[in-house]
Design an enzyme around this catalytic site. Structure first.
Site, short mmCIF file in Angstrom:
data_model
loop_
_atom_site.label_atom_id
_atom_site.label_comp_id
_atom_site.label_asym_id
_atom_site.label_seq_id
_atom_site.Cartn_x
_atom_site.Cartn_y
_atom_site.Cartn_z
CB ALA A 49 1.17 -3.58 -7.42
CE LYS A 50 2.87 -7.29 -0.56
NZ LYS A 50 3.20 -8.65 -1.02
#
Ligand code: NAD
Length: 420
Positions: free
Chosen positions: A107-108
């Site tokens: 994720a980011k």
């Protein structure tokens, strides 16, 4: 579908992925499933500035795949952040976690903001507002945040506190990279730089370079760049060039990295450290050295720069510093340069983040020696897998690293079915 994430950084991830997919002969349906993020969220974050005015900042969070466990990834505060860049970083996180054997998808997150333009109070208001808006989207078993460019332990403490206040209890495992005083793990702040230096040492051994006779050049002197520099000096390497967004210094006799680190810690930047050692930042990456460490941002080594490099090892501490065009040049024309690819080189950060998350869930604590020993064990394992695949299949280290990551995710998707 690509339009949502269109932009040069996502294009890079896309090109890298299709090269691997072509080699693995993946059909289109499988490619889309493996490449496109499962979920993305954009938010507006209004805050009161110190002037009394209201400013609104755009924020993002992208969860790449949910197949191996919760998603995991940093949060970037930078002026040019957009959803395409965040999505590319989420994809790279997935490959990185899979390569290291961690039970996560990538994720980011990020906010389009220059954090240096905000007062401490404004930064706190923005960090808390961002987490507040993200509460329905994240969770210790759903998506776990961490620091990245422009964020630090303090921002993680504000994230954790905001989430915890909403739950009515302390939920330290919602973020990693927290201060040790607020449930963080010893060694997380240094983990990415320490891991980078450890892998550089491994790479040196593999091509018979003696650290005591080697020089290094480092672009970026934030969390990752400064710790990498300190750790290389500890291993006997002479760091002869460093830069940040404000200044670039070169000394062929070896820079005083401890003094530079103290200066950057107090001032938040490198400018005005010295007038005699000032140098042209445009020349830094192509300086003659043994180890080049891009530790700032994406796409700094293009094909033109790749042709002019004068190093033996590129250690990609930053995410995505080398463009696919540059990869072509390195593969075809520069076989003497050993590239430690980003998803391996900077994986020390997420590995120790994983330890911190496990500690938080289990309410147990390890000392620094245990953390460093476990970190090096996982890094060595990933490094050996990459070297062995690269040599048996006659492919580059980047190709080998991404293939191992993609293959692991693909296998998990195949055994689970279509849902995740
Ligand atoms: P940071 O914000 O602490 O530091 C970034 C550094 O880059 C600063 O010194 C800044 O001045 C410098 N910089 C920015 N623009 C520059 C330019 N044009 N030229 C030279 N220097 C420039 O960020 P960080 O956490 O050290 O992250 C650096 C890189 O490492 C990013 O690509 C990030 O995604 C990656 N990374 C970080 C971690 C982590 O644990 N923090 C983990 C994995 C990967």
């Amino acid at each position: 579908m690509t339009d949502i994430y269109a932009g040069p950084v996502f294009e890079m991830a896309l090109t890298q992925f299709h090269r691997i997919a072509d080699r693995l002969e993946l059909p289109d349906g499988q490619r889309s499933r493996l490449l496109y993020p499962k979920k993305a969220m954009t938010i507006s974050c209004p805050i009161h500035l110190d002037s009394g005015e209201v400013a609104v900042f755009q924020g993002y969070r992208v969860q790449h795949h949910l197949t191996l466990g919760p998603t995991k990834g940093g949060t970037r505060f930078a002026p040019n952040v957009d959803i395409g860049e965040v999505a590319a970083l989420a994809v790279w996180m997935s490959w990185k976690c899979a390569l290291a054997g961690l039970p996560y998808g990538g994720a980011k997150g990020g906010i389009t903001v220059d954090p240096r333009q905000l007062s401490l109070r404004e930064l706190e208001a923005l960090s808390r507002r961002y987490m507040q808006e993200m509460i329905p989207f994240v969770g210790p078993h759903i998506d776990v945040m961490a620091p990245d460019m422009g964020t630090n332990e303090q921002v993680m403490a504000w994230f954790m506190d905001t989430y915890s206040m909403h739950q009515g209890r302390t939920v330290s495992e919602i973020v990693t990279g927290k201060p040790v005083s607020a449930g963080g793990i010893t060694g997380r702040r240094e983990a990415t730089g320490l891991g980078t230096a450890h892998l550089i040492e491994r790479a040196m051994q593999s091509i018979n370079l003696d650290p005591g006779k080697c020089t290094a050049v480092i672009q970026g002197f934030g969390n990752v760049g400064s710790v990498t520099a300190l750790e290389l000096v500890r291993r006997g390497v002479k760091v002869i060039g460093v830069s940040d967004h404000t200044a670039c210094y070169v000394d062929k006799r070896g820079l005083d990295i401890e003094a530079l680190d103290r200066y950057a810690t107090v001032n938040g930047h490198l400018s005005d450290f010295s007038s005699e050692l000032l140098s042209d930042p445009k020349e830094l990456l192509t300086m003659e050295c043994d180890v080049l460490v891009p530790a700032a941002m994406e796409r700094v080594i293009d094909a033109h720069t790749a042709r002019r490099l004068k190093c033996r090892i590129i250690a990609e501490a930053a995410n995505g510093p080398t463009t696919p065009d540059a990869d072509d040049v390195l593969d075809a024309e520069r076989p003497e340069i050993l590239v430690i690819p980003d998803i391996l080189c900077n994986s020390g950060g997420v590995i120790v983040s994983y330890f911190e998350w496990v500690q938080g869930l289990q309410q147990v604590f390890w000392n620094r020696d245990t953390v460093v020993a476990k970190l090096c064990e996982l890094l060595d394992d990933a490094f050996s897998k990459v070297i062995s695949k690269a040599s048996s299949e006659k492919i580059s280290y980047r190709f080998a690293a991404i293939t191992i990551g993609v293959q692991r995710i693909m296998d998990a998707k195949q055994s689970r079915g279509l849902f995740p």
